[in-house]
Design a protein around this motif. Structure first.
Motif, PDB file in Angstrom:
ATOM      1  N   PHE A 357      -8.445 -14.384 -10.573  1.00 31.23           N
ATOM      2  CA  PHE A 357      -8.453 -13.208  -9.348  1.00 31.23           C
ATOM      3  C   PHE A 357      -7.440 -12.395  -9.541  1.00 31.23           C
ATOM      4  O   PHE A 357      -7.446 -11.229  -9.084  1.00 31.23           O
ATOM      5  CB  PHE A 357      -8.479 -13.973  -8.039  1.00 31.23           C
ATOM      6  CG  PHE A 357      -9.817 -14.146  -7.405  1.00 31.23           C
ATOM      7  CD1 PHE A 357     -10.591 -12.990  -7.011  1.00 31.23           C
ATOM      8  CD2 PHE A 357     -10.784 -15.570  -7.557  1.00 31.23           C
ATOM      9  CE1 PHE A 357     -12.061 -13.290  -6.802  1.00 31.23           C
ATOM     10  CE2 PHE A 357     -11.836 -15.709  -7.340  1.00 31.23           C
ATOM     11  CZ  PHE A 357     -12.438 -14.726  -6.574  1.00 31.23           C
ATOM     12  N   ASP A 377     -13.498 -16.514  -2.027  1.00 34.18           N
ATOM     13  CA  ASP A 377     -12.349 -16.504  -2.783  1.00 34.18           C
ATOM     14  C   ASP A 377     -11.837 -15.067  -3.004  1.00 34.18           C
ATOM     15  O   ASP A 377     -10.507 -14.825  -3.101  1.00 34.18           O
ATOM     16  CB  ASP A 377     -12.234 -17.400  -3.870  1.00 34.18           C
ATOM     17  CG  ASP A 377     -12.386 -18.791  -3.489  1.00 34.18           C
ATOM     18  OD1 ASP A 377     -12.055 -19.344  -2.626  1.00 34.18           O
ATOM     19  OD2 ASP A 377     -12.930 -19.653  -4.494  1.00 34.18           O
ATOM     20  N   LYS A 379     -11.458 -12.985  -1.017  1.00 34.64           N
ATOM     21  CA  LYS A 379     -10.509 -12.429   0.218  1.00 34.64           C
ATOM     22  C   LYS A 379      -9.156 -11.893  -0.414  1.00 34.64           C
ATOM     23  O   LYS A 379      -8.101 -11.411   0.197  1.00 34.64           O
ATOM     24  CB  LYS A 379     -10.542 -13.287   1.306  1.00 34.64           C
ATOM     25  CG  LYS A 379      -9.753 -14.677   0.943  1.00 34.64           C
ATOM     26  CD  LYS A 379      -9.979 -15.526   2.238  1.00 34.64           C
ATOM     27  CE  LYS A 379      -8.949 -16.963   2.407  1.00 34.64           C
ATOM     28  NZ  LYS A 379      -9.136 -17.740   1.301  1.00 34.64           N
ATOM     29  N   PHE A 380      -8.830 -12.832  -1.481  1.00 36.79           N
ATOM     30  CA  PHE A 380      -7.498 -12.430  -2.098  1.00 36.79           C
ATOM     31  C   PHE A 380      -7.338 -10.987  -2.509  1.00 36.79           C
ATOM     32  O   PHE A 380      -6.529 -10.261  -2.328  1.00 36.79           O
ATOM     33  CB  PHE A 380      -7.559 -13.209  -3.504  1.00 36.79           C
ATOM     34  CG  PHE A 380      -6.109 -13.074  -4.400  1.00 36.79           C
ATOM     35  CD1 PHE A 380      -4.885 -13.334  -3.681  1.00 36.79           C
ATOM     36  CD2 PHE A 380      -6.199 -12.392  -5.326  1.00 36.79           C
ATOM     37  CE1 PHE A 380      -3.847 -13.085  -4.485  1.00 36.79           C
ATOM     38  CE2 PHE A 380      -5.159 -12.135  -6.100  1.00 36.79           C
ATOM     39  CZ  PHE A 380      -3.766 -12.349  -5.817  1.00 36.79           C
TER      40      PHE A 380
ATOM     41  N   TRP B  68      -7.444 -24.103  -3.507  1.00 41.48           N
ATOM     42  CA  TRP B  68      -6.590 -22.873  -3.434  1.00 41.48           C
ATOM     43  C   TRP B  68      -6.507 -22.390  -1.928  1.00 41.48           C
ATOM     44  O   TRP B  68      -7.629 -21.781  -1.351  1.00 41.48           O
ATOM     45  CB  TRP B  68      -7.303 -21.711  -4.250  1.00 41.48           C
ATOM     46  CG  TRP B  68      -6.778 -20.316  -4.153  1.00 41.48           C
ATOM     47  CD1 TRP B  68      -5.545 -20.102  -3.675  1.00 41.48           C
ATOM     48  CD2 TRP B  68      -7.460 -19.078  -4.411  1.00 41.48           C
ATOM     49  NE1 TRP B  68      -5.306 -18.618  -3.647  1.00 41.48           N
ATOM     50  CE2 TRP B  68      -6.657 -18.349  -4.241  1.00 41.48           C
ATOM     51  CE3 TRP B  68      -8.837 -19.087  -5.006  1.00 41.48           C
ATOM     52  CZ2 TRP B  68      -6.757 -16.883  -4.390  1.00 41.48           C
ATOM     53  CZ3 TRP B  68      -9.117 -17.697  -5.375  1.00 41.48           C
ATOM     54  CH2 TRP B  68      -8.354 -16.628  -5.029  1.00 41.48           C
TER      55      TRP B  68
END
Lengths: 446, 451
Positions: A357, A377, A379-380, B68
């Motif tokens: 990412f 994920d 959303k990063f 994570w």
């Protein structure tokens, strides 16, 4: 190869293996490794599907690691049988089991012999966490299931449909289209019910659904295979196996997302079976075109990032292009050389494989994208890059309903397109007044 | 009681007139579908809230992918801890070893983030392929003049509790004082075993501030390198999450003579008792007076808020299945505070003395279970007619499928359950799940009509 992975964009192989086994009737999975692997994957899936996800572990400890985990695994198989009475047990390996050199095929067949089991199948698939992503783990396991259950059988007129990791709603939609076309088929792996169980009393920890074992066996005699797997390597391709082993013609098609891909899916079915496309489906196509026209000015030359499993990334990228949306960044954590080849005709797309990412954020910023589409994920990208995220694929943890997201076929495409257009509209309308005031009124008042 | 797995019998007792010995803190039974995680998981939970540290997972991608930014720990400063770094070992590295990959990853991370502290977590394969974590970390440490601390958290080396100990060992390396003159000299306290989930550390710190006690370091909620380096300055350690931090408190006592007391800020009763215990340690009239005043006003306020929910809940039955024994004990009391009877209590990693306490506190007939699997949870919840289950993410959907209400008591929740505010939130959450109108429709949804 990069020095350090910063914020992973993929999961590990056994995760994909669980999906494949969950698509088989009466199956239960045991992961041969330390206790944490199965717990982490169960948690990941439970949060996405909002379902109890029962996956056993052989709970390898220090002793098993040093002297071999055979006894642990056999004990585990005993207990899974006692607790679940499954018709099939899937054994998946992990980094640990592979590194200590466990021969799971031998252990499984030996166990079957020792217990003289006749009404139970045990299928062992090798899915080391360091060997690829969950996407490869899925196809590799799906192929292993087919390899184990098929044998030379009488020809029949059914069509095999092999799906990648899509939502239960997507699988149900594909079945609806097949039914509308009056086609006889075997769809595999079918986790549309097992991972999306209706509420019912009493609770059944062995959920109904999944592709039936005899249906999987019958795949070796089908008229053709349609596999939604254009990015899938031949070595792990279930459809390729059926072709090479039993001479079943393989049509490797993209997931039917978008007009072209859905047309291709339906045209292929028409070509193979001579079925007639009913008016209802033609109308659905007409409504999709109508929706595309309604939305075209909002979408034209918008730029987006698509990330996730190679197969899904390809399908959504093509669908974007049909609508004038530029898929500026197409990224996957998977090694997937075929994704780059498949999108190779489009030099304006930046294809990232084995990505993370951090890299996706950098490229997306550089390419000035308007939104991103993929799992939670991502959303990063929103948090750090202020890029709105449309949730699609797996996993979706921070919103409810990932299992119900419909994106395939003409109707699913319409819904997916609406989600994209509405994201662009909300950006436009949310900023409209401020933007105009700043741009023009400020000058006037100066 | 009927249990399908013979080897699970000793892990389960029914509270009777006499206390029974029960098995716990042992290996999970293979194939039983245990709810437990692994050593790495335990270590990561404890260390993750250290906000300005680089948390580097040495291994293939899975362990880093599944952990994570899944927790609700908040930071007042750096957000670095919310990133997931991994050496992402591939097949080649498994064959030839991962030492060089690890060194390269550390180099890169130092170059990118210039951290003062790096934790390197060992995963399963690292424990097998023989990477020399200690040596690589030591070399990097002296190369950059920063703390690079290995965490011995290979998944197969035990259970989650072993991970807590691995994390505590890493912390001990970090907080070893260079100058021993200041040990215990400050009038402040360390707060161990709070991870600042949904601001819980801040809530409790505010209580202490208002009664005149300063917090020195928190392990590890909203902590950072510089603060942790001064850990040994404090005159007292208070321990909230005993499962994870008791070991550290013991060690700090052995090594530096730091006294410690166990506390719990779950529920009104435990919160008040804990504040009193800490105040008594200081033996200062002003502190004791302020403490009593605060307890009085906060208790009155919380009780008033809870009253609204309580009369809807009286007589309901609860099942508890959580990570540690400490939490289970507090929850048992907390359910009683709102008029709910507890009918089943289980933990993933409870210790013998905690199960002793649970057996003492529980009503007769209550089922007490260690390392329950999903089949047992299903059986006991139905058998005992529980109306509500408290647990983590994996248990949530089992409860829902059984038509049973559910309370989230996990690390990714976004609402505080500590202190007086937390007690009110708890009651409100119980009310919102037990008294929802949706259950009415679930009642007659039989198996056949669903299809």
């Amino acid at each position: 190869m990069r020095d350090v992975n910063q914020n992973p964009c993929n999961m590990c192989m056994p995760m994909g293996g669980i999906f494949a086994f969950k698509g088989v009737e009466g199956s239960m999975v045991i992961i041969h490794g330390s206790q944490g692997c199965s717990t982490y994957m169960r948690r990941h899936m439970a949060e996405h599907f909002n379902e109890p996800i029962d996956v056993a572990s052989s709970s390898l400890n220090e002793k098993g690691t040093v002297y071999g985990g055979e006894a642990n695994l056999k004990k585990g198989l005993d207990n899974v049988i006692t607790l679940y009475q499954p018709r099939l047990i899937g054994v998946l390996t992990t980094c640990l089991a592979e590194t200590i050199g466990e021969d799971i095929d031998r252990i499984a067949s030996q166990y079957m012999e020792e217990k003289s089991l006749t009404d139970l199948n045990i299928i062992a698939a090798s899915t080391p966490g360091y060997g690829g992503s969950h996407a490869e783990g899925y196809f590799r396991t799906a192929r292993k299931i087919i390899e184990s259950l098929t044998y030379k059988t009488e020809k029949h007129s059914k069509i095999n449909i092999i799906v990648p990791i899509i939502s239960p709603a997507d699988i149900r939609e594909i079945k609806r289209i097949l039914n509308a076309l009056d086609i006889e088929y075997v769809i595999f792996p079918d986790y549309s019910d097992t991972l999306d169980q209706p509420f019912a009393r009493p609770y059944n920890k062995n959920p109904d659904g999944g592709t039936k074992l005899h249906d999987i066996a019958s795949m070796a005699g089908a008229a053709a295979t349609i596999q939604m797997g254009i990015t899938v390597d031949d070595a792990i391709s279930p459809g390729r196996y059926l072709e090479q082993q039993f001479g079943i013609p393989l049509y490797n098609l993209p997931i039917p997302i978008g007009v072209e891909a859905t047309d291709r899916f339906i045209d292929t079915l028409v070509r193979i079976t001579g079925c007639v496309v009913p008016d209802s489906l033609k109308q659905e196509r007409g409504r999709l075109i109508d929706a595309m026209i309604d939305a075209h000015k909002h979408n034209f030359e918008a730029r987006c990032t698509i990330f996730g499993d190679p197969e899904n990334v390809y399908a959504v990228a093509k669908m974007c292009m049909e609508n004038g949306i530029v898929p500026a960044v197409a990224a996957t954590g998977s090694p997937s050389p075929k994704l780059g080849e498949a999108l190779g005709d489009h030099p304006h797309i930046c294809v990232l494989t084995e990505s993370d990412f951090m890299q996706i954020l950098e490229k997306s910023t550089e390419e000035n994208v308007d939104f991103a589409i993929g799992g939670s994920d991502g959303k990063f990208l929103s948090d750090e890059g202020n890029i709105p995220l449309i949730r699609y694929g797996f996993p979706i943890h921070d919103r409810i309903g990932g299992q119900r997201l419909l994106s395939v076929g003409y109707t699913g495409t319409t819904l997916l397109l609406d989600r994209m257009t509405n994201t662009l509209l909300s950006i436009k309308y949310d900023n409209y007044r401020d933007k105009m005031r700043q741009r023009y009124l400020a000058d006037m008042q100066r | 009681m009927f249990n399908e797995l013979e080897e699970r019998q000793d892990f389960i007792v029914i509270k009777g007139r006499h206390k029974k010995a029960m098995k716990c803190d042992s290996h999970s039974v293979s194939g039983s579908v245990s709810q437990r995680a692994c050593v790495y998981s335990g270590a990561r939970v404890v260390l993750n809230p250290i906000a300005d540290a680089v948390h580097l997972v040495h291994g293939p991608i899975g362990c880093a992918a599944y952990t994570w930014d899944i927790r609700g720990s908040l930071s007042s400063g750096s957000e670095l801890y919310r990133r997931s770094f991994c050496t992402d070992l591939k097949e080649r590295d498994i064959v030839f070893g991962g030492n060089e990959r690890l060194a390269a990853a550390i180099d890169k991370l130092v170059q990118l983030y210039a951290p003062k502290l790096i934790f390197v977590y060992a995963t399963c394969v690292v424990g097998v392929i023989g990477d020399d974590l200690e040596a690589v970390c030591k070399a990097a440490s002296s190369k950059y003049g920063i703390d690079v601390i290995p965490v011995q958290s290979s998944g197969f080396m035990g259970n989650k509790a072993a991970g807590y100990r691995a994390a505590c060992d890493a912390l001990l390396k970090l907080i070893e004082p260079v100058n021993t003159d200041n040990i215990g000299k400050s009038r402040s306290i360390n707060y161990l075993g709070d991870f600042n989930l949904a601001a819980e550390t801040w809530i409790i710190s505010n209580y202490f501030r208002s009664i005149g006690i300063e917090i020195n370091a928190v392990l590890t909620g909203d902590s950072e390198y510089a603060k942790l380096k001064k850990t040994t300055d404090a005159c007292l350690n208070i321990v909230q999450c005993a499962g994870s931090m008791n070991y550290l408190a013991h060690k700090l006592n052995d090594l530096y003579g730091m006294p410690y007391i166990d506390v719990s800020f779950l529920g009104i009763q435990d919160t008040s008792e804990s504040l009193r215990k800490v105040a008594a340690f200081f033996n200062d009239d002003d502190i004791i007076l302020k403490t009593e005043e605060m307890i009085k006003s906060q208790t009155a306020k919380a009780n008033q808020a809870i009253e609204r929910y309580k009369h809807h809940l009286c007589g309901k039955k609860a099942a508890i299945y959580v990570g540690g024994g400490f939490k289970a004990i507090s929850l048992l009391k907390q359910f009683r505070e709102i008029g709910i009877d507890v009918v089943m209590i289980g933990t993933q990693n409870g210790q013998p003395h905690e199960y002793d306490t649970l057996q003492e506190l529980a009503d007769e007939g209550v089922i007490i279970v260690d390392d329950a699997n999903t089949s047992e949870l299903e059986q006991f919840i139905l058998e005992k007619g529980a109306d509500i289950l408290v647990g983590g993410v994996k248990e949530r959907f089992l409860a829902y499928k059984l038509g049973v209400a559910f309370i989230d008591h996990n690390h990714n929740r976004k609402h505080p359950l500590s202190g007086y505010e937390g007690a009110v939130n708890f009651a409100k959450e119980v009310y919102s799940t037990v008294c929802s109108p949706v259950w009415k429709y679930a009642l007659d949804q039989g198996g056949d009509s669903a299809r």
